[in-house]
Write a protein that holds these residues in place. Structure first.
Motif, PDB file in Angstrom:
ATOM      1  N   MET A 130     -21.390 -59.379  24.892  1.00 36.23           N
ATOM      2  CA  MET A 130     -20.975 -60.715  24.469  1.00 36.23           C
ATOM      3  C   MET A 130     -22.215 -61.589  24.348  1.00 36.23           C
ATOM      4  O   MET A 130     -22.992 -61.728  25.305  1.00 36.23           O
ATOM      5  CB  MET A 130     -20.007 -61.337  25.482  1.00 36.23           C
ATOM      6  CG  MET A 130     -18.673 -60.601  25.568  1.00 36.23           C
ATOM      7  SD  MET A 130     -17.418 -61.549  26.464  1.00 36.23           S
ATOM      8  CE  MET A 130     -18.092 -61.571  28.086  1.00 36.23           C
ATOM      9  N   GLU A 142     -20.085 -66.318  21.960  1.00 36.51           N
ATOM     10  CA  GLU A 142     -18.813 -65.764  22.445  1.00 36.51           C
ATOM     11  C   GLU A 142     -18.621 -66.099  23.921  1.00 36.51           C
ATOM     12  O   GLU A 142     -17.514 -66.415  24.364  1.00 36.51           O
ATOM     13  CB  GLU A 142     -18.793 -64.246  22.233  1.00 36.51           C
ATOM     14  CG  GLU A 142     -17.455 -63.629  22.625  1.00 36.51           C
ATOM     15  CD  GLU A 142     -17.422 -62.107  22.523  1.00 36.51           C
ATOM     16  OE1 GLU A 142     -18.425 -61.526  22.059  1.00 36.51           O
ATOM     17  OE2 GLU A 142     -16.401 -61.513  22.904  1.00 36.51           O
ATOM     18  N   THR A 181     -15.590 -68.055  25.467  1.00 33.16           N
ATOM     19  CA  THR A 181     -14.733 -67.311  26.397  1.00 33.16           C
ATOM     20  C   THR A 181     -14.698 -67.969  27.781  1.00 33.16           C
ATOM     21  O   THR A 181     -13.636 -68.049  28.408  1.00 33.16           O
ATOM     22  CB  THR A 181     -15.232 -65.857  26.523  1.00 33.16           C
ATOM     23  OG1 THR A 181     -15.320 -65.296  25.216  1.00 33.16           O
ATOM     24  CG2 THR A 181     -14.293 -65.036  27.366  1.00 33.16           C
TER      25      THR A 181
END
Lengths: 318, 453
Positions: free
Chosen positions: B166, B170, B174
């Motif tokens: 990731m 992201e 997230t």
């Protein structure tokens, strides 16, 4: 403004099996200071709660400032006050308490000047920025009164407003209440203190176990006192007892002691005022010097005890 | 003072909710205890992530704890794990659990009712004020934990819970979404706090109701209860964020958690409201009622647990613990393949893709005499894979410690060159071999995990 600020007929309120009010009738004229007095559990706070709209009666009719009391919390405008303490927030300062409350109520002048004026009226301007947590009971009572005055009420309902006040604070509160009544505000207050009622109230209602046992002018209540107990101190207690026993209409009380060291050598007698005055004449005639003579309790207190049955209980206990 | 000149009787209208709300906020803001809590929420996560990220011994027991030294985002996720155990319920105690009880303690109910003239509006104002302050505290925790991690370590890539890499963008998205998933269960505990505060008055049990509930639910989570019951409890919703950390995301448990939490929040708030508006404020002896709380408070919530558990079981077909061999094998193979790609990259070996590795896993729990199902520390798995152009397959052994909530820790058991401990030089400093120990999770519900293998 209606001439009768409060009119109650047959108010009954129960809490489970406990009857807090049992068919109470009450009439309070506008601009009057009306005292509610009675022993603990007599129903004073419940009645004040009904007047503030905190609850509704199970039976009976209540009219406040010309509007019938309907559902809970829906009373006539212009009613303010407190029951069960002044209800303040200790983490806020005195000024913050009043400002926040003014802002909550809306249409109330919560400006700094208006708040300061109220604080000055109850003698708290010097401590306006102090947190309420440091206030004495008397200071809280005075701030509670100031909070009740926000919005210029027409009916002020106060539960024990003089509770915890020192003599100066009491004088100040009495002055504020008297000024309010003079300007037409109706005040209903409860108190255990007969001197407060005497000093403030035009009329009083005496409650006992949920019923009104007396309602009328303070002077009329005093007349209900019946025979008063008197304490007599003379130069010769034994001689005084002998004279008192021979005085018509007078009864010498045995075993009457308040527990105070000042009662040593005192003689307690009971009888009508005329017999007490006759006793003084007889004492002087017998060559005895009456050093002190006065009622053990005030007339109002005696009336309170007589009407609520507390005097009989006291007598039985002896 | 001049007396109001009104002659006709007028009725006092109730104070608008907005004014009551502001009044409640003023009172809450003046509480030194809440100021301290806000300060702690602003400072503690930043200090924790800042200090712990630089330690050699990291909190590997927490998901992403072992990654705190390598990415600033890991610290925020670790804080989120801690928050979901007892801290957020504790915060709701301080705010919602006390917002009604404080009036009982101060003896200010009658005063407030005379001013506001509507118990319904008082309730709304207090509930909204509690919600606002809770959101502020939660926001402080989120901001502090992210800032602390990013300032001390920086924004570096992290593997997801299925091992996929990731990047910063992201991760940012997230992590924020993960914190957002903590909101519904926090609302549920806040509502329970309101209920305790209304029903039990000055009693300490009323104040501590959210924490007591959290402890009870934690106890239930530790027991081998069916997966349907586990995901039907609001505590499990604090774990829903894990589904966001896989690719593709696994959102079924998360949505169920959100639904369960909002159901709890709605029901507990309604029960608190009903108890509050029915209260007789002239009864000076009133100090909460344990019996009323049991009948009108806890019993409906227990009923909700039964209803949601049944609904989840029917809707998902979930039976048993939710942990079985097939799920573990799939999850482990997926994580291994992703992390193998990462290891290859970090060791500057020829690049491979997850698909080229054709990874599979074979797991066994406790030998032949034990069913291969349920949580436990006795899972042993053999992972096999194939390198492009190689004829032989590689094998690696892992010991798995699988928790009842579906999280597992895979501990490499050889060969050392593949999954043993050795440091790897990375652009952010030395890091342990990513295949040595790693976290993963299996979806407890019976639907097959998507996008694995």
């Amino acid at each position: 403004m209606p001439s009768t600020a409060v009119r109650a007929r047959g108010l009954t309120k129960r809490f489970g099996d406990v009857v807090a009010l049992d068919g109470v009738d009450l009439d309070v004229s506008s601009g009057q200071i009306h005292g509610l007095v009675g022993p603990n559990g007599a129903g004073k706070t419940t009645l004040l709660g009904l007047l503030l709209g905190l609850a509704v009666a199970d039976h009976g009719q209540l009219e406040v400032l010309g509007a019938p009391a309907g559902e809970s919390l829906a009373l006539a405008g212009g009613v303010a006050g407190f029951v069960d303490g002044p209800g303040l927030y200790p983490s806020l300062t005195a000024r913050q308490n009043l400002s926040a409350l003014a802002s909550l109520r809306g249409r109330v002048d919560g400006s700094r000047d208006a708040v300061d004026e109220l604080l000055g009226r109850v003698g708290l301007r010097d401590v306006a920025d102090d947190p309420v947590r440091g206030f004495s009971l008397g200071m809280r009572q005075r701030l509670g009164l100031a909070a009740a005055l926000l919005g210029e009420p027409r009916l002020l309902v106060l539960d024990e407003p003089a509770n915890g006040l020192d003599p100066a604070g009491k004088r100040q509160v009495h002055r504020v209440l008297t000024e309010l009544a003079d300007s037409g505000v109706t005040i209903i207050l409860s108190s255990h203190r007969m001197d407060d009622l005497t000093a403030l109230c035009d009329e009083v209602s005496l409650l006992s176990v949920g019923r009104v046992v007396f309602s009328g002018p303070v002077q009329k209540l005093a007349a209900e006192s019946g025979e008063l107990d008197h304490r007599l101190v003379t130069s010769d207690p034994a001689g005084a007892r002998s004279v008192a026993e021979r005085t018509p209409g007078l009864r010498v009380l045995t075993g009457r002691r308040s527990g105070s060291p000042a009662d040593d050598g005192s003689l307690f007698v009971r009888g009508p005022q005329a017999s007490v005055e006759d006793l003084v004449v007889r004492l002087v005639g017998a060559g005895l010097v009456p050093r002190e003579l006065g009622p053990v309790v005030s007339q109002l207190e005696a009336a309170f005890l007589a009407l609520t049955g507390a005097a009989d209980e006291e007598e039985d206990a002896r | 003072m001049s007396v109001a000149a009104a002659t006709a009787p007028t009725r006092t209208t109730a104070v608008p909710v907005l004014r009551g709300y502001r009044f409640e906020l003023v009172k809450l803001a003046a509480q030194w205890r809440l100021r301290l809590v806000l300060l702690a929420c602003l400072l503690a996560p930043a200090v924790y992530t800042g200090v712990v990220s630089r330690q050699t011994s990291l909190p590997a027991d927490a998901v992403y704890g072992r990654w705190m030294g390598q990415s600033g985002w890991a610290g925020s996720l670790v804080i989120l794990v801690f928050m979901g155990t007892l801290v957020l319920p504790l915060l709701t105690c301080v705010v919602a659990g006390d917002i009604f009880a404080v009036e009982d303690r101060l003896g200010t109910w009658r005063h407030l009712l005379v001013a506001v003239r509507s118990s319904r509006r008082i309730f709304l104002a207090k509930a909204l004020a509690a919600l606002t302050v809770t959101l502020v505290l939660l926001g402080a925790l989120v901001g502090s934990s992210i800032v602390g991690g990013l300032v001390s370590i920086g924004s570096h890539p992290l593997p997801g819970l299925d091992g996929h890499a990731m990047g910063s963008a992201e991760l940012c998205r997230t992590v924020l979404l993960a914190w957002l998933t903590a909101l519904p269960p926090t609302l549920a505990f806040s509502a329970v706090g309101l209920l305790g505060s209304v029903a039990l008055g000055r009693s300490p049990l009323g104040l501590l109701m959210p924490v007591v509930l959290a402890l009870v639910l934690e106890g239930v989570q530790l027991m081998p209860v069916p997966a349907a019951l586990r995901v039907a409890l609001p505590m499990n919703a604090f774990l829903g964020y894990r589904g966001l950390l896989t690719s593709p995301t696994q959102l079924e448990t998360l949505w169920i958690g959100v639904g369960v939490s909002l159901s709890w929040a709605a029901l507990a708030t309604y029960l608190a409201y009903r108890l509050f508006v029915r209260r007789d404020f002239t009864d000076l002896a009133y100090d909460g009622s344990g019996r009323r709380f049991l009948v009108a408070g806890l019993a409906p919530l227990a009923g909700l647990v039964v209803l949601t558990t049944f609904s989840v079981a029917v809707a998902t077909g979930a039976t048993g613990s939710g942990v079985d061999r097939a799920k573990l094998e799939t999850a482990l193979a997926t994580s291994f393949s992703h992390l193998y790609v990462l290891q290859t990259d970090e060791l500057h070996r020829p690049a491979v893709t997850k698909e080229q590795l054709q990874t599979s896993a074979r797991c066994d729990k406790g030998g032949d005499r034990v069913d291969d199902t349920g949580p436990g520390a006795d899972w042993r798995c053999v992972v096999t894979w194939t390198l492009p152009g190689a004829s032989a397959t590689g094998t690696a052994i892992y010991q798995l410690d699988v928790a009842a909530d579906g999280r597992y820790v895979a501990d490499g058991d050889g060969p050392k060159a593949v999954n043993g401990y050795f440091p790897i030089h990375t652009p952010t400093g030395d890091a342990p071999n990513p295949l040595w120990q790693f976290d993963g999770f299996v979806d407890l519900l019976d639907t097959p995990p998507r996008g694995t293998r």
